[in-house]
Design an enzyme around this catalytic site. Structure first.
Site, short mmCIF file in Angstrom:
data_model
loop_
_atom_site.label_atom_id
_atom_site.label_comp_id
_atom_site.label_asym_id
_atom_site.label_seq_id
_atom_site.Cartn_x
_atom_site.Cartn_y
_atom_site.Cartn_z
N VAL A 265 0.83 -1.04 0.43
CA VAL A 265 0.34 0.16 -0.13
C VAL A 265 0.82 1.25 0.04
O VAL A 265 0.44 2.56 -0.15
CB VAL A 265 -1.00 -0.38 0.96
N HIS B 203 -4.57 -4.67 -2.35
CA HIS B 203 -4.73 -3.73 -1.34
C HIS B 203 -5.10 -2.74 -0.74
O HIS B 203 -5.26 -1.48 0.75
CB HIS B 203 -4.44 -4.57 0.34
N CYS C 70 -13.27 9.26 2.55
CA CYS C 70 -14.95 9.12 3.09
C CYS C 70 -15.58 7.77 4.01
O CYS C 70 -15.78 7.67 2.41
CB CYS C 70 -16.24 10.46 3.62
N CYS D 192 -15.54 14.32 7.15
CA CYS D 192 -15.06 15.18 5.68
C CYS D 192 -16.04 16.14 6.08
O CYS D 192 -16.28 16.70 6.56
CB CYS D 192 -16.34 13.65 5.32
N GLY E 7 8.14 -11.63 -3.08
CA GLY E 7 8.49 -10.97 -1.99
C GLY E 7 6.96 -11.37 -1.41
O GLY E 7 6.58 -10.57 -0.62
N GLY F 55 11.41 -18.11 2.39
CA GLY F 55 10.58 -18.62 3.24
C GLY F 55 9.32 -19.51 2.32
O GLY F 55 9.61 -18.95 0.97
ZN LIG Z 1 -18.38 12.29 3.70
#
Ligand SMILES: [Zn+2]
Length: 312
Positions: free
Chosen positions: A129, A145, A153, A214, A255, A283
């Site tokens: 991300v 993701h 919002c 918001c 990874g 791994g």
């Molecule tokens: Zn809003």
């Protein structure tokens, strides 16, 4: 090199103490795949690719994360329903976001961009991300993701850049901003406790941290545009990820231990469709039984050599 153990959702995959060295044979395994399926190889990447960029993973959404003592990620439903959880999340993020935005793409990110530019890679799906693939120059990137670089919002969907949101957090929390600025001037990061919280001076308390409502609907709360533990990948994003796999001839996984169902499903889907799945990850991974080949190597050591080999 010894890295901390990783936990996976629903189980534990301890990392081996040392990774395998990259050899001419391992380079050729990956380069061969990219030559055979030139332009039809889809990459799937995870946290391991961003570790050399110094991305701490306590902010990570679903998926693998380092275990720091009693660290427990904040869950989606807590963030949606509880004021105290939101205070804690934004207070942690207030300090955590700056090193994340300062992070630079590393050799693995740059190699992925180079492999796409040279026509070998069809595109990339990432669980990360941090936006570093795009920053490195990759063009066709699906952030499975989401991204920490924006907030949205929960009520009306209004979005804002995370760095502009940071200015609003600073304005609402001047004492926190002063503390943060002092630490930055001293070239330090606040110490982080094993539970993921920042070690604060006595005058700062999580219960006092303020966050804005918001600016459009005035009643909704902002959340980072990422999928948290306990949250779900949006239907449209899931459909797009499966579509990208359908269009590819093979999958290059780097990874990630494929702990999240959203990524494991892609590997299983590719395998079931008879596509090649090459896993280059340090791994054990959940996708190992479905891999055509498995390389226990670090992406930042392997991929630059692969890109170099294919450029020859
Ligand atoms: Zn809003």
């Amino acid at each position: 090199m010894v890295l901390p153990a990783r936990i996976r959702v629903g189980g534990l995959y301890p990392l081996p103490a040392a990774h395998a060295p990259v050899t001419p044979a391992t380079v050729e395994t990956v380069a061969g795949l990219l030559r055979r399926h030139r332009g039809r190889v889809l990459a799937l990447t995870g946290a391991g690719v961003s570790v050399p960029s110094g991305i701490p993973d306590y902010r990570g959404p679903r998926g693998t994360y380092r275990v720091h003592g009693g660290y427990r990620p904040i869950l989606h439903h807590e963030l949606v329903s509880q004021h105290a959880s939101r205070q804690r999340y934004w207070a942690r993020s207030f300090f955590g976001i700056r090193p994340a935005f300062r992070a630079e793409p590393n050799a693995a990110h740059r190699a992925f961009a180079r492999l796409e530019a040279s026509g070998h890679l069809a595109g990339l799906i990432t669980q990360n991300v941090d936006g570093l693939h795009t920053q490195a120059g990759s063009q066709r990137v699906l952030e499975l993701h989401g991204t920490l670089r924006r907030v949205a919002c929960l009520g009306c969907g209004h979005t804002s850049d995370r760095d502009r949101f940071q200015l609003r957090l600073e304005a609402l929390n001047p004492r926190w901003a002063r503390f943060s600025a002092e630490m930055a001037r001293a070239g330090e990061e606040p110490a982080r406790r094993p539970d993921g919280d920042v070690d604060l001076p006595p005058e700062l308390r999580y219960e006092d941290f303020r966050y804005p409502m918001c600016t459009r609907c005035h009643t909704g709360h902002y959340m980072p545009t990422v999928v948290f533990f306990g949250g779900n990948v949006a239907d449209a994003v899931r459909a797009q990820s499966l579509d990208m796999v359908d269009q590819a001839q093979s999958l290059l996984v780097c990874g990630t231990s494929l702990a999240t169902f959203s990524t494991f499903r892609l590997v299983k889907h590719a395998h079931d469709a008879g596509k090649e799945v090459l896993i280059a990850s340090f791994g054990q991974t959940r996708g190992d039984p479905y891999a055509t080949a498995k390389l226990d190597v670090l992406a930042e050591e392997l991929l630059p050599l692969v890109a170099q080999e294919l450029d020859r």
